[in-house]
Design a protein around this motif. Structure first.
Motif, PDB file in Angstrom:
ATOM      1  N   VAL A 160      35.450  39.131  31.902  1.00  0.00           N
ATOM      2  CA  VAL A 160      34.860  40.409  31.702  1.00  0.00           C
ATOM      3  C   VAL A 160      35.530  41.108  31.932  1.00  0.00           C
ATOM      4  CG1 VAL A 160      34.318  41.848  33.573  1.00  0.00           C
ATOM      5  CG2 VAL A 160      33.293  39.054  34.100  1.00  0.00           C
ATOM      6  N   VAL A 161      35.570  42.342  31.143  1.00  0.00           N
ATOM      7  CA  VAL A 161      36.576  43.636  30.697  1.00  0.00           C
ATOM      8  C   VAL A 161      35.633  44.593  31.238  1.00  0.00           C
ATOM      9  CG1 VAL A 161      37.794  44.751  28.492  1.00  0.00           C
ATOM     10  CG2 VAL A 161      37.106  43.009  28.148  1.00  0.00           C
ATOM     11  N   LEU A 162      36.624  45.367  32.073  1.00  0.00           N
ATOM     12  CA  LEU A 162      36.167  46.851  33.083  1.00  0.00           C
ATOM     13  C   LEU A 162      36.467  47.990  32.400  1.00  0.00           C
ATOM     14  CD1 LEU A 162      35.760  45.618  36.181  1.00  0.00           C
ATOM     15  CD2 LEU A 162      33.942  45.311  34.721  1.00  0.00           C
ATOM     16  N   ASN A 196      37.269  52.854  43.399  1.00  0.00           N
ATOM     17  CA  ASN A 196      37.410  52.194  44.158  1.00  0.00           C
ATOM     18  C   ASN A 196      37.657  50.331  43.826  1.00  0.00           C
ATOM     19  OD1 ASN A 196      37.411  53.908  45.638  1.00  0.00           O
ATOM     20  ND2 ASN A 196      34.897  53.771  46.824  1.00  0.00           N
ATOM     21  N   THR A 197      38.239  49.280  44.775  1.00  0.00           N
ATOM     22  CA  THR A 197      37.987  47.928  43.487  1.00  0.00           C
ATOM     23  C   THR A 197      36.901  47.424  43.395  1.00  0.00           C
ATOM     24  OG1 THR A 197      39.673  48.197  45.990  1.00  0.00           O
ATOM     25  CG2 THR A 197      38.863  46.033  44.746  1.00  0.00           C
ATOM     26  N   VAL A 198      36.730  47.556  42.813  1.00  0.00           N
ATOM     27  CA  VAL A 198      35.618  45.497  42.007  1.00  0.00           C
ATOM     28  C   VAL A 198      35.913  44.890  42.105  1.00  0.00           C
ATOM     29  CG1 VAL A 198      34.237  45.553  39.845  1.00  0.00           C
ATOM     30  CG2 VAL A 198      35.373  47.733  40.469  1.00  0.00           C
ATOM     31  N   ARG A 212      41.305  46.516  40.142  1.00  0.00           N
ATOM     32  CA  ARG A 212      41.175  48.242  40.475  1.00  0.00           C
ATOM     33  C   ARG A 212      40.576  48.221  39.455  1.00  0.00           C
ATOM     34  NH1 ARG A 212      41.382  51.173  45.767  1.00  0.00           N
ATOM     35  NH2 ARG A 212      41.907  52.651  44.894  1.00  0.00           N
ATOM     36  N   PRO A 213      39.501  48.890  38.824  1.00  0.00           N
ATOM     37  CA  PRO A 213      40.252  49.070  37.068  1.00  0.00           C
ATOM     38  C   PRO A 213      39.868  50.554  36.489  1.00  0.00           C
ATOM     39  CG  PRO A 213      37.927  49.045  37.940  1.00  0.00           C
ATOM     40  CD  PRO A 213      38.643  48.424  38.385  1.00  0.00           C
ATOM     41  N   TYR A 214      40.026  51.455  37.823  1.00  0.00           N
ATOM     42  CA  TYR A 214      40.787  53.089  37.166  1.00  0.00           C
ATOM     43  C   TYR A 214      42.144  52.994  36.960  1.00  0.00           C
ATOM     44  CZ  TYR A 214      41.075  58.027  37.221  1.00  0.00           C
ATOM     45  OH  TYR A 214      41.367  59.322  36.739  1.00  0.00           O
ATOM     46  N   THR A 230      41.086  43.384  33.335  1.00  0.00           N
ATOM     47  CA  THR A 230      39.989  42.513  32.223  1.00  0.00           C
ATOM     48  C   THR A 230      40.511  41.713  33.418  1.00  0.00           C
ATOM     49  OG1 THR A 230      40.645  42.993  30.233  1.00  0.00           O
ATOM     50  CG2 THR A 230      40.271  40.344  30.277  1.00  0.00           C
ATOM     51  N   THR A 231      39.789  40.367  33.847  1.00  0.00           N
ATOM     52  CA  THR A 231      39.334  38.991  34.648  1.00  0.00           C
ATOM     53  C   THR A 231      38.583  37.841  33.454  1.00  0.00           C
ATOM     54  OG1 THR A 231      37.127  39.280  35.390  1.00  0.00           O
ATOM     55  CG2 THR A 231      39.225  40.333  36.657  1.00  0.00           C
ATOM     56  N   TRP A 232      38.943  36.986  33.890  1.00  0.00           N
ATOM     57  CA  TRP A 232      38.359  35.570  32.882  1.00  0.00           C
ATOM     58  C   TRP A 232      38.233  34.496  34.011  1.00  0.00           C
ATOM     59  CZ3 TRP A 232      42.744  37.726  31.877  1.00  0.00           C
ATOM     60  CH2 TRP A 232      44.144  36.556  31.901  1.00  0.00           C
ATOM     61  N   THR A 233      37.880  33.237  33.664  1.00  0.00           N
ATOM     62  CA  THR A 233      37.528  31.942  34.170  1.00  0.00           C
ATOM     63  C   THR A 233      38.122  30.958  33.796  1.00  0.00           C
ATOM     64  OG1 THR A 233      35.411  31.226  32.654  1.00  0.00           O
ATOM     65  CG2 THR A 233      34.966  32.277  34.225  1.00  0.00           C
TER      66      THR A 233
END
Length: 158
Positions: A80-82, A90-92, A112-114, A119-122
């Motif tokens: 996931v790319v935010l 805010n926190t996602v 916190r993307p701001y 970027t997160t992954w499995t």
């Protein structure tokens, strides 16, 4: 003298709270065969945009859920790319999973993307057959600048 000392201690404690760094992202991974960070030839097989559904983010691109592949690791995973949008700060909570060949791996992250995105992954799923269908699915939860906590998501398969 005691009042001045107590005031000085209170001010020092308050100042330390103000300058403390933000807490680190929390993560919980499950399943899979390892971290995709070692898969240096990775590329995106398919992706789907995730848009906000209400409030100041309604219709705004929040990010993408991607199905990734690596020939080196012979594996798929979800990423996931935010985007670092100014519509919310805010926190996602990012929950995602990848499925293929009857198996699954997932991750649960708090980021916190701001202002620069995140970027997160499995973990990756090593496959027996590179042509096996795979799916990546993600759910993004936050208040997204509204009065209520809600979830937006997407799914992509290839």
């Amino acid at each position: 003298m005691k009042k001045i000392r107590a005031l000085a201690i209170s001010l020092a404690l308050a100042a330390s709270l103000v300058v403390s760094p933000p807490s680190a992202a929390q993560a919980a991974d499950w399943g899979g065969n390892g971290s995709p960070t070692s898969c240096t030839d990775a590329y995106t097989v398919a992706q789907r945009a995730i848009y906000g559904t209400r409030g100041p983010t309604k219709g705004v691109l929040l990010g993408w859920v991607q199905l990734r592949w690596s020939n080196m690791c012979y594996a798929n995973w979800s990423r996931v790319v935010l985007v670092g949008t100014g519509a919310y700060r805010n926190t996602v909570t990012v929950e995602q999973q990848v499925t293929s060949e009857g198996r699954a791996a997932g991750a649960y992250d708090s980021v916190r993307p701001y202002p620069n995105g995140a970027t997160t992954w499995t973990p990756y799923l090593r496959l027996a057959n590179s042509s096996s269908p795979a799916c990546a699915q993600a759910w993004l939860s936050s208040d997204f600048g509204t009065l209520n906590f809600h979830t937006n998501g997407g799914k992509v398969c290839a």
